[in-house]
Design an enzyme around this catalytic site. Structure first.
Site, PDB file in Angstrom:
ATOM      1  CE1 TYR A   1      81.764  38.432  64.344  1.00  0.00           C
ATOM      2  CE2 TYR A   1      81.132  40.527  65.320  1.00  0.00           C
ATOM      3  CZ  TYR A   1      81.166  39.150  65.363  1.00  0.00           C
ATOM      4  OH  TYR A   1      80.585  38.489  66.407  1.00  0.00           O
TER       5      TYR A   1
ATOM      6  CB  CYS B   1     101.520  44.651  71.059  1.00  0.00           C
ATOM      7  SG  CYS B   1     102.384  46.022  71.850  1.00  0.00           S
ATOM      8  CD  GLU B   2      97.556  40.561  68.758  1.00  0.00           C
ATOM      9  OE1 GLU B   2      97.712  40.170  67.581  1.00  0.00           O
ATOM     10  OE2 GLU B   2      97.720  39.838  69.757  1.00  0.00           O
TER      11      GLU B   2
ATOM     12  N   GLY C   1      67.856  39.312  65.255  1.00  0.00           N
ATOM     13  CA  GLY C   1      68.701  39.371  64.075  1.00  0.00           C
ATOM     14  C   GLY C   1      68.434  40.506  63.121  1.00  0.00           C
TER      15      GLY C   1
ATOM     16  NE  ARG D   1      73.603  43.390  64.722  1.00  0.00           N
ATOM     17  CZ  ARG D   1      74.842  42.961  64.901  1.00  0.00           C
ATOM     18  NH1 ARG D   1      75.823  43.837  64.996  1.00  0.00           N
ATOM     19  NH2 ARG D   1      75.108  41.667  65.012  1.00  0.00           N
TER      20      ARG D   1
ATOM     21  CE1 TYR E   1      75.861  40.522  70.286  1.00  0.00           C
ATOM     22  CE2 TYR E   1      74.745  42.045  68.816  1.00  0.00           C
ATOM     23  CZ  TYR E   1      74.743  40.891  69.561  1.00  0.00           C
ATOM     24  OH  TYR E   1      73.619  40.110  69.611  1.00  0.00           O
TER      25      TYR E   1
ATOM     26  NE  ARG F   1      79.586  44.511  65.574  1.00  0.00           N
ATOM     27  CZ  ARG F   1      79.428  45.040  64.377  1.00  0.00           C
ATOM     28  NH1 ARG F   1      79.891  46.253  64.106  1.00  0.00           N
ATOM     29  NH2 ARG F   1      78.815  44.371  63.415  1.00  0.00           N
TER      30      ARG F   1
END
Length: 412
Positions: free
Chosen positions: A316, A342-343, A239, A276, A371, A312
């Site tokens: 997020y 298409c979003e 983390g 990460r 990620y 990401r």
């Protein structure tokens, strides 16, 4: 610190021109720096020298076989959350006794695979899972080593989607009921409770939540000793954050020094699960501008990298630094960097100050090594990107770009 830098206005990955790589392998393109991966692993692992410890890379952060092999050769263990990740870690040459298995939904078949391989231990997240592991182990004539993932109800002060150590999260057992779980586990014939596990969240920028959780775990350990349960491992999870924008996360050495003060005389072997902090800034994504577009309120850079390649920002609202691969010295404008999916949520950046670029020029998206590709998909039937590892002046094709044939090869 990473090994991506501009030289005379042109981006290099270690000793290789990124423009050359993009021209040969196409875009969108993931590029990882072997030197950066090695540096980050060494900086993290060495921070805990003096403590009996095992650094297990979090495979979910980046599961590419070549990357796992590189880290495994440096002595890394692996933290896995699925049978597929176990398969990858073993294929990459990582010894099974350096693998810990986390995750809330382990299936019986996955438990069996892990027991057959001989992993170090399972991080158990529920009493129901404990019974399932005991059942599978009994059927196989084996004893499963386990730890319980203890939820210390500590606020990690991070994005709610990657916060995992509070009572409202789905992970682990609350600390009050964990004693009952250990007592139950100690009485099962095919279970050996050897560890304690905790993971409070991802992208943490302070060690204070870690230390708050640790104090609770050490107090809990004293209670287990009073029950006659011999704990050998303390898994503190991962983390530790990285700098995407203006964050100032602590250096691993600061974390290491704090842990040494608290753990030196406990006799516990410490397991750490960084992902990460090892891989994040060791990778970039390269994307090409397809069109530029303006309306009365917005300027758009429409690129060939999309939310299926790097989700990401869409998922997020995450920030990734973006720059030109080849600098042209043009004036800056405010742009939304968007993909072809298409979003409306398909974007890599919004309201970002960037130099004016033209169609056919390329952008680099930094901090994409964790990620990034591992969360990519084939949404809109888009083939997934190529992955490269650059090691000095050597280029390793770590994953070939998918083809249209790959998209349908498992369909009937």
């Amino acid at each position: 610190m990473h090994h991506f830098e501009h030289r005379d206005g042109k981006l290099f990955a270690e000793e290789v021109s990124v423009t050359t790589l993009a021209e040969k392998y196409g875009t969108p393109l993931y590029i990882y720096s072997a030197a950066t991966l090695r540096r980050h692993f060494e900086a993290f692992d060495s921070a805990f020298s003096g403590l009996d410890h095992l650094t297990c890379f979090s495979v979910k952060a980046n599961s590419n076989l070549s990357l796992l092999k590189l880290l495994g050769e440096m002595g890394a263990g692996m933290d896995i959350v699925s049978g597929g990740e176990l398969y990858r870690a073993l294929k990459a040459g990582v010894s099974a006794d350096k693998i810990v298995y986390s995750g809330v939904g382990k299936r019986a078949s996955e438990i069996r695979e892990a027991l057959e391989a001989g992993i170090l231990m399972f991080n158990v997240e529920s009493v129901a899972e404990l019974h399932k592991i005991n059942e599978v182990a009994a059927d196989m004539g084996k004893v499963a080593k386990i730890s319980f993932r203890i939820n210390p109800d500590v606020d990690p002060q991070t994005h709610p989607y990657i916060s995992t150590g509070m009572q409202k999260n789905k992970f682990g057992l609350d600390i009050e009921h964990s004693l009952e779980a250990y007592e139950l586990a100690a009485g099962l014939d095919n279970i050996d409770p050897v560890g304690m596990d905790c993971h409070i969240g991802s992208q943490l920028t302070s060690i204070d939540p870690f230390l708050e959780a640790l104090d609770k775990l050490l107090a809990f350990h004293e209670k287990l000793k009073g029950m006659g349960i011999d704990i050998q491992y303390l898994d503190l999870g991962g983390g530790l954050g990285i700098s995407y924008e203006a964050e100032e996360p602590p250096h691993p050495s600061e974390f290491g020094e704090a842990l040494k003060k608290k753990l030196a005389d406990t006799g516990l072997k410490i397991i750490l699960e960084p992902g990460r902090v090892i891989a994040g800034n060791a990778g970039v994504m390269i994307t090409e501008v397809v069109y530029t577009k303006s309306n009365p309120t917005k300027n758009f850079l429409i690129v060939d990298g999309a939310m299926n390649d790097l989700i990401r920002p869409s998922l997020y609202g995450s920030y990734h630094q973006i720059a030109e691969v080849e600098e042209h010295g043009r004036a800056s404008e405010t742009f939304d960097v968007v993909g072809p999916i298409c979003e409306s949520g398909d974007f890599l950046a919004r309201d970002r100050e960037l130099p004016e670029v033209e169609a056919g020029e390329r952008l680099v998206v930094y901090s994409a090594g964790a990620y990034g590709f591992t969360m990519s998909s084939n949404y809109n039937s888009r083939p997934r990107a190529c992955e490269l590892i650059v090691d000095g002046d050597e280029v390793i094709v770590a994953r070939k770009r998918e083809t249209y044939e790959d998209l349908i090869k498992n369909e009937l």
